[in-house]
Design a protein around this motif. Structure first.
Motif, mmCIF file in Angstrom:
data_model
loop_
_atom_site.group_PDB
_atom_site.id
_atom_site.type_symbol
_atom_site.label_atom_id
_atom_site.label_comp_id
_atom_site.label_asym_id
_atom_site.label_seq_id
_atom_site.Cartn_x
_atom_site.Cartn_y
_atom_site.Cartn_z
ATOM 1 N N UNK A 168 0.837 -1.195 0.000
ATOM 2 C CA UNK A 168 0.000 0.000 0.000
ATOM 3 C C UNK A 168 0.873 1.245 0.000
ATOM 4 N N UNK A 169 0.308 2.335 -0.503
ATOM 5 C CA UNK A 169 0.949 3.646 -0.454
ATOM 6 C C UNK A 169 -0.077 4.647 0.058
ATOM 7 N N UNK A 170 0.311 5.382 1.086
ATOM 8 C CA UNK A 170 -0.556 6.392 1.682
ATOM 9 C C UNK A 170 0.096 7.759 1.493
ATOM 10 N N UNK A 171 -0.630 8.710 0.907
ATOM 11 C CA UNK A 171 -0.112 10.046 0.630
ATOM 12 C C UNK A 171 -1.122 11.065 1.156
ATOM 13 N N UNK A 172 -0.608 12.136 1.791
ATOM 14 C CA UNK A 172 -1.558 13.121 2.280
ATOM 15 C C UNK A 172 -0.941 14.307 2.984
ATOM 16 N N UNK A 173 -1.769 14.980 3.768
ATOM 17 C CA UNK A 173 -1.446 16.243 4.426
ATOM 18 C C UNK A 173 -1.111 16.024 5.900
ATOM 19 N N UNK A 174 -0.092 16.743 6.364
ATOM 20 C CA UNK A 174 0.274 16.749 7.776
ATOM 21 C C UNK A 174 -0.208 18.044 8.427
ATOM 22 N N UNK A 175 -0.815 17.928 9.593
ATOM 23 C CA UNK A 175 -1.265 19.086 10.351
ATOM 24 C C UNK A 175 -0.750 18.929 11.783
ATOM 25 N N UNK A 176 0.154 19.817 12.190
ATOM 26 C CA UNK A 176 0.695 19.778 13.544
ATOM 27 C C UNK A 176 -0.286 20.432 14.498
ATOM 28 N N UNK A 177 -0.761 19.671 15.470
ATOM 29 C CA UNK A 177 -1.702 20.199 16.450
ATOM 30 C C UNK A 177 -0.933 20.897 17.570
ATOM 31 N N UNK A 178 -1.426 22.023 18.059
ATOM 32 C CA UNK A 178 -0.716 22.719 19.146
ATOM 33 C C UNK A 178 -0.734 21.899 20.411
ATOM 34 N N UNK A 179 0.331 21.953 21.206
ATOM 35 C CA UNK A 179 0.344 21.220 22.474
ATOM 36 C C UNK A 179 -0.673 21.794 23.434
ATOM 37 N N UNK A 180 -1.133 20.964 24.353
ATOM 38 C CA UNK A 180 -2.127 21.421 25.335
ATOM 39 C C UNK A 180 -1.503 22.456 26.272
#
Length: 207
Positions: A195-207
């Motif tokens: 399989x190949x998975x391609x997409x977008x990364x979104x860094x969530x802010x730390x709590x």
């Protein structure tokens, strides 16, 4: 006006209500099912969903570890698309993917919980995995990870998957990834898939 459905959680061996239209009974499923008056809805398996919810709800100081001054990310959300090829039966499938990744031990361990509904000629099969990765910082904006972990499917199959994960950060909060993988089923004919998975990364802010 119809009253809103009343929800409860029932074990897998519970008796479910059916609508007056004579709809067929629901089949048993491991874990729990959500039931409304007159009809029922069930997830394919409670284990992968609980893993993802647990990782998303866990406090960042526990999972994220200590990060460098120029890295203020908490968990990382991955939204993408997956193409999978069966090495034995030649079956091709495609579908969206969603994963959450956390860092319990900085520079040493990252944990990713993901889920994906894959569509093929035979229908839709849900896949979920929990992957433990060793990260390598190739440059300030490029990361490489290698990992492995267990995998579940909605058809009742259980196996293992190995992944290579390439992450490219365009900004400190956004980037994209390419993740090739190989999976092997311990049950149901010992299926093997690439399989190949391609997409977008979104860094969530730390709590």
């Amino acid at each position: 006006m119809n009253a809103a459905p009343r929800w409860r959680v029932a074990p897998a061996d519970a008796i479910f209500l059916q609508s007056g239209g004579g709809s067929p009974p629901m089949h048993n499923l491991r874990g729990f099912r959500f039931v409304a008056k007159g009809w029922a809805m069930k997830p394919f398996d409670s284990v992968p969903a609980l893993l993802i919810v647990g990782l998303m709800a866990a406090p960042a100081p526990i999972l994220a570890g200590e990060r460098s001054d120029d890295d203020h990310r908490g968990a990382v959300l991955e939204i993408g698309a997956t193409r999978e090829w069966g090495l034995q039966d030649g079956k091709n499938s495609f579908g969206p993917s969603l994963a959450i990744e956390v860092t319990p031990i900085e520079h040493w361990l990252e944990i990713e919980a993901g889920i994906s509904p894959l569509r093929s000629k035979e229908g839709t099969e849900w896949e979920a995995d929990l992957v433990f990765k060793k990260p390598f910082q190739l440059s300030k904006n490029v990361e490489f990870m290698i990992g492995a972990g267990p995998q579940w499917t909605s058809s009742g199959s259980f196996g293992a998957t190995g992944v290579l994960d390439f992450m490219f950060w365009v900004t400190p909060q956004y980037g994209w990834f390419v993740e090739p993988s190989f999976s092997y089923a311990f049950t149901r004919g010992h299926d093997q898939n690439l399989a190949v998975n391609v997409g977008l990364l979104i860094a969530l802010p730390p709590h």
